[in-house]
Motif scaffolding. Structure first.
Motif, mmCIF file in Angstrom:
data_model
loop_
_atom_site.group_PDB
_atom_site.id
_atom_site.type_symbol
_atom_site.label_atom_id
_atom_site.label_comp_id
_atom_site.label_asym_id
_atom_site.label_seq_id
_atom_site.Cartn_x
_atom_site.Cartn_y
_atom_site.Cartn_z
ATOM 1 N N ASP A 24 31.219 47.104 33.383
ATOM 2 C CA ASP A 24 31.199 46.075 34.424
ATOM 3 C C ASP A 24 32.590 45.523 34.727
ATOM 4 O O ASP A 24 32.782 44.844 35.733
ATOM 5 N N LEU A 25 33.544 45.774 33.868
ATOM 6 C CA LEU A 25 34.885 45.230 34.047
ATOM 7 C C LEU A 25 35.676 46.090 35.027
ATOM 8 O O LEU A 25 35.679 47.314 34.933
ATOM 9 N N ALA A 26 36.336 45.450 35.958
ATOM 10 C CA ALA A 26 37.180 46.164 36.923
ATOM 11 C C ALA A 26 38.632 45.828 36.603
ATOM 12 O O ALA A 26 39.116 44.749 36.931
ATOM 13 N N VAL A 27 39.307 46.748 35.932
ATOM 14 C CA VAL A 27 40.702 46.540 35.548
ATOM 15 C C VAL A 27 41.568 47.470 36.399
ATOM 16 O O VAL A 27 41.364 48.688 36.383
ATOM 17 N N PRO A 28 42.515 46.928 37.146
ATOM 18 C CA PRO A 28 43.380 47.770 37.984
ATOM 19 C C PRO A 28 44.095 48.833 37.143
ATOM 20 O O PRO A 28 44.571 48.556 36.047
ATOM 21 N N GLY A 29 44.135 50.051 37.676
ATOM 22 C CA GLY A 29 44.819 51.141 36.986
ATOM 23 C C GLY A 29 43.973 51.857 35.944
ATOM 24 O O GLY A 29 44.449 52.786 35.292
ATOM 25 N N THR A 30 42.730 51.452 35.796
ATOM 26 C CA THR A 30 41.856 52.106 34.822
ATOM 27 C C THR A 30 41.525 53.514 35.279
ATOM 28 O O THR A 30 41.278 53.758 36.459
#
Length: 136
Positions: A24-30
């Motif tokens: 559910d986490l949206a981390v840029p660059g993942t």
């Protein structure tokens, strides 16, 4: 513990939609990794073809055991203490598969969907060997 009920404490928030999953986490660059796994319990690995998967949209890399290049450090650490401490296995199967779903390759892509699609393009050539499935 086999055959006995285990009280689970984490289920209620998950079932009620009150918990968060890592997905559910949206981390840029993942980026996302999907493992290509063996359908066989015991087999000799004759080859892994990654060319088509590597050309798929969004794919950043496709890696097999030979690509790790860690000089023997490409194994999961053994469990601490006891007789199982001597048991080691590679992160990705090299010459043979030891159990169903053992990882053979990993696809890294910009999105999970792209990684899943590319993983389906990996060609695995396995020679099935006799499997010991008796727990005794």
């Amino acid at each position: 513990m086999i055959g006995y009920p285990v009280q689970r404490l984490e289920d209620e928030p998950l079932l009620r939609g009150q918990a968060r999953y890592v997905a559910d986490l949206a981390v840029p660059g993942t980026v996302h990794a999907v493992f290509v796994r063996s359908p066989l319990a015991h087999a000799r690995v004759r080859g892994i073809g990654v060319d088509e998967a590597a050309k798929a949209p969004g794919v950043l890399g496709v890696f097999g055991a030979e690509d790790l290049g860690l000089g023997g450090l490409d194994e999961w650490p053994p469990p601490p203490g006891g007789p199982r401490a001597a048991l080691r296995r590679p992160c990705l199967a090299r010459d043979r598969v030891r159990f169903v779903a053992e990882a053979l390759a990993v696809v890294v892509a910009e999105t999970e969907a792209q990684a899943v699609d590319a993983a389906e393009l990996v060609e695995v050539d396995l020679e099935e060997l006799p499997a010991d499935v008796d727990p005794v």
